[in-house]
Scaffold this active site. Structure first.
Site, PDB file in Angstrom:
ATOM      1  N   ASN A 121      31.206  25.721  50.761  1.00 29.85           N
ATOM      2  CA  ASN A 121      31.645  27.119  50.709  1.00 29.85           C
ATOM      3  C   ASN A 121      30.717  27.838  49.734  1.00 29.85           C
ATOM      4  O   ASN A 121      30.869  27.726  48.526  1.00 29.85           O
ATOM      5  CB  ASN A 121      33.096  27.156  50.224  1.00 29.85           C
ATOM      6  CG  ASN A 121      33.652  28.566  50.228  1.00 29.85           C
ATOM      7  OD1 ASN A 121      32.926  29.527  50.483  1.00 29.85           O
ATOM      8  ND2 ASN A 121      34.938  28.689  49.934  1.00 29.85           N
ATOM      9  N   ARG A 133      31.353  27.022  55.550  1.00 32.63           N
ATOM     10  CA  ARG A 133      32.247  28.159  55.774  1.00 32.63           C
ATOM     11  C   ARG A 133      31.379  29.409  55.890  1.00 32.63           C
ATOM     12  O   ARG A 133      30.517  29.656  55.054  1.00 32.63           O
ATOM     13  CB  ARG A 133      33.182  28.306  54.578  1.00 32.63           C
ATOM     14  CG  ARG A 133      33.992  29.565  54.645  1.00 32.63           C
ATOM     15  CD  ARG A 133      34.779  29.767  53.374  1.00 32.63           C
ATOM     16  NE  ARG A 133      35.558  30.976  53.485  1.00 32.63           N
ATOM     17  CZ  ARG A 133      35.717  31.850  52.501  1.00 32.63           C
ATOM     18  NH1 ARG A 133      35.173  31.644  51.337  1.00 32.63           N
ATOM     19  NH2 ARG A 133      36.443  32.933  52.696  1.00 32.63           N
ATOM     20  N   HIS A 172      40.345  34.603  56.216  1.00 31.85           N
ATOM     21  CA  HIS A 172      41.210  33.464  55.881  1.00 31.85           C
ATOM     22  C   HIS A 172      41.670  32.720  57.132  1.00 31.85           C
ATOM     23  O   HIS A 172      42.697  32.029  57.109  1.00 31.85           O
ATOM     24  CB  HIS A 172      42.489  33.906  55.134  1.00 31.85           C
ATOM     25  CG  HIS A 172      42.281  34.394  53.737  1.00 31.85           C
ATOM     26  ND1 HIS A 172      43.131  35.307  53.139  1.00 31.85           N
ATOM     27  CD2 HIS A 172      41.338  34.090  52.819  1.00 31.85           C
ATOM     28  CE1 HIS A 172      42.712  35.542  51.913  1.00 31.85           C
ATOM     29  NE2 HIS A 172      41.624  34.836  51.688  1.00 31.85           N
ATOM     30  N   ARG A 197      42.081  43.686  44.600  1.00 31.24           N
ATOM     31  CA  ARG A 197      41.905  44.656  45.690  1.00 31.24           C
ATOM     32  C   ARG A 197      43.174  45.479  45.877  1.00 31.24           C
ATOM     33  O   ARG A 197      44.284  44.945  45.764  1.00 31.24           O
ATOM     34  CB  ARG A 197      41.586  43.946  47.009  1.00 31.24           C
ATOM     35  CG  ARG A 197      40.270  43.226  47.015  1.00 31.24           C
ATOM     36  CD  ARG A 197      39.955  42.727  48.429  1.00 31.24           C
ATOM     37  NE  ARG A 197      38.831  41.806  48.405  1.00 31.24           N
ATOM     38  CZ  ARG A 197      38.899  40.531  48.785  1.00 31.24           C
ATOM     39  NH1 ARG A 197      40.032  40.024  49.239  1.00 31.24           N
ATOM     40  NH2 ARG A 197      37.850  39.774  48.727  1.00 31.24           N
ATOM     41  N   GLU A 232      41.323  24.308  53.625  1.00 29.11           N
ATOM     42  CA  GLU A 232      40.269  24.822  54.500  1.00 29.11           C
ATOM     43  C   GLU A 232      39.113  23.827  54.628  1.00 29.11           C
ATOM     44  O   GLU A 232      38.501  23.714  55.688  1.00 29.11           O
ATOM     45  CB  GLU A 232      39.760  26.166  53.951  1.00 29.11           C
ATOM     46  CG  GLU A 232      40.819  27.257  54.089  1.00 29.11           C
ATOM     47  CD  GLU A 232      40.657  28.389  53.083  1.00 29.11           C
ATOM     48  OE1 GLU A 232      40.988  28.164  51.900  1.00 29.11           O
ATOM     49  OE2 GLU A 232      40.214  29.464  53.467  1.00 29.11           O
TER      50      GLU A 232
END
Ligand code: ADP
Length: 397
Positions: free
Chosen positions: A8, A89, A178, A239, A383
């Site tokens: 990642n 990823r 995601h 965010r 993941e």
């Protein structure tokens, strides 16, 4: 028996996890941080040990070389030939990549072309891929896209109510993110419920520093809260999530320092959410500590965070016309019993009911009461495992 590495790569970091496949055993994992600086840090964790070193790391290729050398240095592998696959990823797959793919030059070029949709992420992902290709050119290389799981969204959900040309000429639509996490936890939930995923309607809530929810029908994502970019959806760590877009030109006009739309979007991404409202932190543990000390801004941030999540869950009950289960995952979703309790209690009308004996830190699986109409399930996301499995699947083809 072979070893597969899941990667990642961010703009200045590279997280990795080495698996023994097909056993799915994690042999080692690590992170290289501050890539590009003279005081970069590489950490390797294996066999209960954690080894860190600070050194100059010029770019992603150097980072990959370092982590591979470390695997040998710590005798996690004896030869590079033991590593037969790498999975990367990739954040934005646009409308092109509906599944994980073997990476060749054309795929790599497309990933780079899609950088306009994820300017901070895709170039870093591509750099990670190139670095591995340079050092281990012969191993199977696979790209796993954050957006792929959401390519099943119906047009009614992925289109924005804008003039047609913005979609047809500029590809402005909801892509989500995601996806690997929503896919994994929905599959796990079906396993826990002991029902075929095809028969289930699920709402998955990935609540970490980034937050997104998905409505999943029969194993397919039919709506999701992140949008054209990951800025959309409920409130997050830094965010804002959804706001009235007219706030953007208003702030440009009135706030010194916010000179253009890009500056506002930067503030919406990095200085908003829990951090912005509390004025303290983006970290939920720190926020809850401040809240317990009676800090009113921390309390407001927590209450707003729960409120926005609740509204999205409500939306997805509507999208799915009812659901079998609500799934909590990621750093906050997996660990924060207080937040889960608040959300579930305030959605009791929908048939949610939490079991306080099961809703405790460290517990996973079903945390709702035995007769709750809608099950509440905690599933730790993974993941990297999905990435490693996709490498195995594509290797077999
Ligand atoms: P990222 O989106 O960066 O991958 P994570 O999924 O790791 O984020 O989630 C990070 C968040 O999880 C942080 O806000 C952190 O405070 C929160 N978190 C971790 N452990 C707990 C806990 N025990 N209780 C509440 N929040 C927690």
């Amino acid at each position: 028996m072979s070893k597969t590495i899941a990667i990642n790569a961010g703009s200045s970091s590279l997280k990795w996890q080495l698996y023994q496949m097909p056993e799915e055993t994690v042999l080692a994992k690590g992170i290289v941080e501050r890539i590009g600086l003279d005081d970069a840090i590489s950490t390797v964790k294996f066999n209960g040990r954690a080894e860190s070193q600070t050194l100059s790391i010029k770019d992603h290729t150097v980072a990959v070389k370092l982590l591979l050398d470390d695997l040998k240095r710590f005798e996690i592998i004896t030869d590079f030939s033991e590593i037969t696959g790498v999975g990367h990823r990739v954040v934005a797959g646009g409308e092109v990549f509906k599944n994980s793919v073997l990476v060749d030059e054309a795929v790599l070029a497309k990933i780079e072309e899609l950088s306009s949709l994820a300017p901070l992420h895709n170039p870093a992902n591509a750099a990670g891929i190139r670095a591995f290709k340079e050092i281990l050119p012969d191993i199977v290389s696979v790209a796993v896209f954050d957006t792929a799981f959401h390519t099943s969204l119906p047009e009614v959900a992925y289109r924005y109510p804008l003039a047609d040309k913005y979609y047809t000429d500029y590809q402005v639509r909801k892509y989500g993110a995601h996806g690997t996490s929503h896919y994994y936890v929905s599959q796990e939930a079906a396993r826990i419920l002991n029902k075929p995923i095809e028969e289930l309607k699920l709402i998955t809530a990935h609540i970490g520093n980034g937050v997104s929810l998905s409505a999943i029908a029969g194993g397919k994502s039919v709506d999701t809260s992140m949008g054209f970019t990951p800025l959309a959806g409920p409130m997050m760590g830094t965010r804002s999530g959804d706001i009235d877009p007219a706030i953007i030109p208003y702030l440009v006009e009135h706030v010194p320092g916010l000179e253009d739309a890009a500056a506002v979007v930067n503030a919406l991404n990095k200085e908003s959410g829990i951090l912005g409202v509390s004025g303290l932190t983006n970290d939920m543990r720190d926020l809850e500590a401040a809240m317990k000390d009676g800090n009113p801004k921390a309390q407001l941030a927590f209450d707003m965070f729960a409120d926005r999540l609740k509204k999205y869950i409500g939306q997805y009950f509507a999208v799915l016309n009812g659901a079998d289960a609500l799934i909590f995952t990621a750093g906050i979703g997996e660990n924060d019993a207080l937040l889960r309790e608040k959300i579930v209690k305030e959605l009791s009308w929908f048939g949610l009911d939490i079991d306080p004996a099961k809703n405790v830190f460290g517990n996973s699986g079903i945390i709702s009461t035995a007769d709750a109409k809608v099950k509440v399930i905690v599933v730790p996301t993974d993941e990297e495992l999905v990435i490693a499995r996709d490498v195995e699947a594509l290797k077999a083809q």
